[in-house]
Design an enzyme around this catalytic site. Structure first.
Site, mmCIF file in Angstrom:
data_model
loop_
_atom_site.group_PDB
_atom_site.id
_atom_site.type_symbol
_atom_site.label_atom_id
_atom_site.label_comp_id
_atom_site.label_asym_id
_atom_site.label_seq_id
_atom_site.Cartn_x
_atom_site.Cartn_y
_atom_site.Cartn_z
ATOM 1 N N ASP A 262 21.671 10.267 10.413
ATOM 2 C CA ASP A 262 22.386 9.686 9.284
ATOM 3 C C ASP A 262 23.867 10.091 9.405
ATOM 4 O O ASP A 262 24.241 10.935 10.226
ATOM 5 C CB ASP A 262 21.779 10.098 7.941
ATOM 6 C CG ASP A 262 22.060 9.032 6.877
ATOM 7 O OD1 ASP A 262 23.016 8.235 7.072
ATOM 8 O OD2 ASP A 262 21.361 8.977 5.861
ATOM 9 N N TYR A 263 24.679 9.462 8.585
ATOM 10 C CA TYR A 263 26.135 9.560 8.675
ATOM 11 C C TYR A 263 26.593 11.015 8.553
ATOM 12 O O TYR A 263 26.417 11.643 7.504
ATOM 13 C CB TYR A 263 26.736 8.729 7.535
ATOM 14 C CG TYR A 263 28.139 8.233 7.746
ATOM 15 C CD1 TYR A 263 28.380 6.898 8.036
ATOM 16 C CD2 TYR A 263 29.226 9.091 7.625
ATOM 17 C CE1 TYR A 263 29.671 6.432 8.199
ATOM 18 C CE2 TYR A 263 30.511 8.629 7.801
ATOM 19 C CZ TYR A 263 30.734 7.285 8.085
ATOM 20 O OH TYR A 263 32.006 6.823 8.246
#
Ligand code: BGC
Length: 715
Positions: A262-263
Site C-alpha cells: 500500500d501507499y
C-alpha cells in the site's frame, strides 16, 4: 514460478538498478506528464527507475509516459499503469457497500466488466480492487469500499469482481480486461475502535474464519495481485508478515501473482517500530514476500545496501522481478504496451448498467402505511436537500476518473418521472433555513428530505466517532413530523448511520449510499415504484454507538439475553437489536414463506421452500439461507450465511425455491486455516433477514458423507 524465455532472458541481462526499477511503483498527479508536479516521475521513468505508475488519468498522458519507457530506457520494458477503479472508471457505479446490497453476483461481475473495459481503453492495466475487507464497525470510513459484514457474501463478491475485471478465462491480453488486486489482506476491517490505520488484534480463528476467506476466494478465482493492509496484526505489520503473505497465501493457497504494497506502507514499517531504517524496512518487506514498493522509495534506494549487508538475497530480488514481468507479459504489454482502444464513456449501455446497479442498491428501510411508492398524481412534493454538493457526492469515494457533469440528478429525474405532480426543490443546508422550510411545508402534500454524509465523510481516513445524522438533520425531520406531513427520508452515506429519532419520525426511510452517475433516475425509479425496492442490507445498522461492533453472526452466550433476568447478556440502557439487521429491506409487495424441506439428492442436500407473492403487485424477494452447527467443539454463531438467492414473482404467483448444499457449505476454518467439516446436528434457516422472526427453520443430523440421519421440520 514458471516464467517465459523472454523473462528469463530479460532477467539475465538486467542490472540491479533496472531490476529494482521494475519493483518501484510511482504516483503521478492529474492528466498530463508535462507538469512540474510530474517532473520527478518522468525523470525516474526515463532512467528505468519505475516499473509501474499509479494515479495517471487519460489516454494521452498514459501514452506519453509509455513512450518514454519504451523509447528512452535501455531495455524498453513497458510500464504497468494502475488505478483505483473501485466502483467504475468513468461510468461510476454505486459504492461497493451499496452495490453489495443488490445481492446480485451477476451484476457485481457486469459492473466490473464495464469498469475494466473503460479503464483499459485508457491504457490502464491493473486496478486496486476489489476491496474485500469484512467490516463490522461503521466507525471505519473504509467500510464504504467493501461488501459489508459477512465473509460468505464478501467471498462471493470477491469472486464476481475478480472474474468481472479479469474475465473468466483470465486472458488479460484482451483489450477489455484489467488485472485485479484483492485488498487489503490482513483484517484491515477490524482496526481498533474503527480508527483508520490503527492496530488489529483478533483471534487466529476470526482471522481464518472471517477475514481471510474472501481473499482465499479471490486467489481461487485467479486474482493477479494482492495488496497487504497498512496495519499490524497482533504486532506484526502486514507489509512484513511473512507467515501470512508467503507461508500461507503463497505456499498454502498457491497464490502466484504479485504483492503490491500500500501507499508508503514499507517506509511506515519504521513508524510501526519494527524497522530501524529504510534499508531494514525494504529487507523486511521483500523477505515477507512484497514484490512492489508503492511510493516508499525503499526498494529502489535501499535494497542495494540491504543486499550488500546480506539482509536479503539476489534470488529474492529476482523472484520479485520475475513476478512483475510475468504480470506484464500476461497483460500482453510487451507486444501491446499501450492497450489503448478508443471507447466512448459513459455510453448508453454503461448508463443503463449504472442505473440498474443503482436501483438494485437502494434499500427501503421503512415504509409505514405504504407511503411509497409516490403516486403519479396528488399535491405538491417538496424535496428538501440538506447537502450543497449533492451531485458530486453521488460519485462517492474512489471515483478519480469520474466527472460530476456525468451525474444525472434527482430533481430532474423525479420531475420527469412524475410529470403530473407539482415538484418543489429547495436546498436547506443548515438551521438558518428552518423558517423557509416551514413555509414551504404549508404548501406541500409530502416531504422528501435528503440527509446524510458528504462523499468525503466516508472512505479512507474518514473514521467517525459519531456516525450518525446531525442534530440539524434530526431537527429538520422533526419539523416535518410536527406538521403532520408524510415524511420520506433519503439517507446518503458510505456506512450505516445511526438515525435516532428519525427512526420514528420518518414514515419512510431509504438507504441511498452514493449511487453513481445514474443516481437520480434510479432514485426516481424506486420512489415512484417504476421498479420494486429490492436492495437488502449487507451490514447491520446500529441504534447506538455503544452497540458497535454490531453484526448478525453473534456466538451464543452462556447467559443469553433474557429480559426478566438481570445477569444476562444485554445493555441496561439500549436494546441488543440493531435498528436494521443484516438482510433487512422492504419491497413494495408482501411475500409469504412456507413448506421448508430438506432432502438428500445426488450427494448433496437440497433445501426447498415455497415463496408466494401475496401482495398487490409484482416484486422481488431475496432469500437467505443460514446454518447453525448445534453440536460442535467450538461454539459457532447462531446464524452463518451460506447462500442467498433472489426471485421475482407476479402478484399471487408462487415458486418453489431450492438451495443445494454440499460439503463446502458446512465447512469452517480452524485456527490453522485448515478446512474442517463436522458431522452432527445443524439448524437450517431460510428467510428474508438475519432475524429469527423472519426465518423458517428445520434441524438435520448429517454424517460425513452428507447423509441426513434425522430431520425435524419446523423447529
Ligand atoms: C489505499 C489503497 C489504494 C492506494 C492507491 C492507499 O492510500 O489504502 O486502497 O489502492 O492508496 O491509491
Amino acid at each position: 514460478m514458471n516464467s517465459s524465455t523472454r523473462i528469463d532472458d530479460l532477467v539475465q541481462c538486467m542490472t540491479l538498478e533496472e531490476k529494482l526499477g521494475q519493483l518501484n511503483m510511482l504516483s503521478a498527479a492529474g492528466d498530463s506528464i508535462r507538469t512540474s508536479e510530474n517532473a520527478a516521475l518522468v525523470d525516474a521513468v526515463r532512467h528505468g527507475q519505475a516499473g509501474s505508475v499509479l494515479n495517471l488519468v487519460g489516454a494521452q498522458a498514459l501514452k506519453d509516459t509509455q513512450d518514454i519507457a519504451l523509447n528512452e530506457t535501455r531495455l524498453g520494458i513497458p510500464l504497468l499503469f494502475c488505478f483505483d477503479v473501485v466502483h467504475g472508471y468513468r461510468t461510476i457505479f454505486p459504492i461497493p457497500l451499496g452495490e453489495a446490497a443488490s445481492f446480485d453476483p451477476d451484476l457485481w461481475k457486469r459492473t466490473a466488466q464495464c469498469a475494466a473495459r473503460e479503464a483499459s481503453a485508457d491504457g490502464i492495466g491493473l486496478t486496486f480492487a476489489p476491496m474485500i475487507d469484512v467490516c463490522r464497525d461503521p466507525r471505519w470510513g473504509r467500510i464504504a469500499e467493501g461488501p459489508g459484514e459477512d465473509q460468505w457474501l464478501a467471498s462471493i463478491f470477491a469472486r464476481a469482481k475478480v472474474e468481472g475485471f479479469q474475465g473468466e478465462d483470465h486472458d488479460l491480453q484482451r483489450a477489455d480486461k484489467l488485472a485485479a488486486t484483492a485488498k487489503h489482506i490482513g483484517a484491515y476491517g477490524a482496526v481498533t475502535a474503527g480508527r483508520d490505520y490503527a492496530s488489529v488484534d483478533i483471534s487466529e480463528h476470526s482471522l481464518h474464519d472471517i477475514y481471510l476467506p474472501p481473499f482465499k476466494a479471490a486467489v481461487e478465482a485467479g486474482v493477479a495481485a494482492i495488496m497487504p493492509a497498512f496495519v499490524d496484526l497482533a504486532g506484526i505489520p502486514i507489509s512484513a508478515h511473512r507467515a501470512l503473505l508467503t507461508a500461507l497465501v503463497r505456499e498454502q493457497w498457491h497464490f502466484d501473482g504479485v504483492y503490491i504494497s500500500d501507499y508508503h506502507a514499507i517506509a511506515e514499517l519504521i513508524n510501526h517500530g519494527i524497522a530501524r531504517d529504510l534499508t531494514h524496512a525494504a529487507a523486511l518487506a521483500l523477505h515477507a514476500g512484497m514484490d512492489i514498493d508503492m511510493m516508499s522509495y525503499a526498494y529502489i534506494n535501499h535494497l542495494p545496501q540491504a543486499l550488500a549487508q546480506g539482509l536479503i538475497s539476489q534470488d529474492e530480488i529476482d523472484q520479485a522481478v520475475r513476478r512483475v514481468l510475468t504480470l506484464k507479459e500476461k497483460l500482453g504489454l510487451f507486444d501491446n504496451p499501450y492497450r489503448l482502444t478508443p471507447h466512448t464513456m459513459p455510453n448508453e449501455e454503461s448508463r443503463a448498467l449504472a442505473r440498474e446497479a443503482a436501483q438494485k442498491s437502494i434499500v427501503l428501510l421503512k415504509n409505514d402505511a405504504n407511503i411509497l411508492p409516490l403516486s403519479p398524481t396528488g399535491g405538491r412534493c417538496l424535496i428538501v436537500n440538506t447537502r450543497e454538493d449533492i451531485t458530486s457526492d453521488a460519485l462517492g469515494s474512489w471515483s478519480g476518473a469520474g466527472e460530476t457533469h456525468d451525474v444525472r440528478d434527482f430533481e430532474t429525474s423525479l420531475r420527469a418521472a412524475l410529470p403530473a405532480r407539482d415538484i418543489r426543490y429547495i436546498t436547506a443546508p443548515d438551521q438558518n433555513h428552518f423558517d423557509a422550510v416551514r413555509k414551504e411545508l404549508n404548501h406541500a402534500a409530502v416531504a422528501l428530505i435528503i440527509v446524510g454524509e458528504k462523499r468525503e465523510q466516508s472512505g479512507e481516513a474518514a473514521s467517525r466517532a459519531h456516525p450518525k445524522l446531525s442534530e440539524y438533520e434530526t431537527a429538520l425531520i422533526k419539523i416535518v413530523r410536527e406538521q403532520n406531513l408524510p415524511c420520506i427520508v433519503m439517507i446518503n452515506s458510505g456506512r450505516p448511520l445511526i438515525i435516532e429519532s428519525a427512526y420514528d419520525d420518518a414514515d419512510a426511510l431509504l438507504a441511498c449510499w452514493f449511487l453513481g452517475i445514474e443516481s437520480g433516475p434510479a432514485l426516481a425509479d424506486v420512489l415512484t415504484g417504476r421498479v420494486d425496492a429490492t436492495g437488502r442490507l449487507p451490514i447491520s445498522w446500529p441504534r447506538a454507538i455503544g452497540q458497535i461492533p454490531i453484526f448478525y453472526g453473534q456466538k451464543p452466550s452462556g447467559r443469553p439475553y433474557n429480559a426478566q433476568d438481570v445477569f444476562t447478556s444485554k445493555y441496561i440502557d439500549e436494546s441488543n437489536q440493531p435498528a436494521f439487521v443484516f438482510g433487512h429491506g422492504l419491497s413494495y409487495t408482501e411475500f409469504s414463506l412456507s413448506d421448508l424441506s430438506c432432502t438428500r439428492h445426488n450427494d448433496r442436500i437440497n433445501v426447498e421452500v415455497r415463496l408466494k407473492n401475496i401482495g398487490a403487485r409484482e416484486g422481488t424477494q431475496t432469500l437467505f439461507l443460514f446454518l447453525h452447527h448445534a453440536s460442535t467443539e467450538r461454539a459457532r454463531p447462531y446464524l452463518q450465511l451460506r447462500d442467498f438467492t433472489k426471485c421475482t414473482l407476479k402478484k399471487d404467483e408462487e415458486q418453489l425455491i431450492s438451495f443445494t448444499l454440499d460439503e463446502h457449505h458446512f465447512a469452517q476454518y480452524d485456527d490453522h486455516d485448515d478446512v474442517i467439516f463436522e458431522s452432527g446436528l445443524y439448524d437450517i434457516y431460510v428467510g428474508t433477514k438475519a432475524d429469527f422472526n423472519h426465518l423458517l427453520s428445520c434441524q438435520i443430523t448429517i454424517d460425513r458423507q452428507l447423509n441426513i440421519l434425522s430431520f425435524t421440520p419446523n423447529t
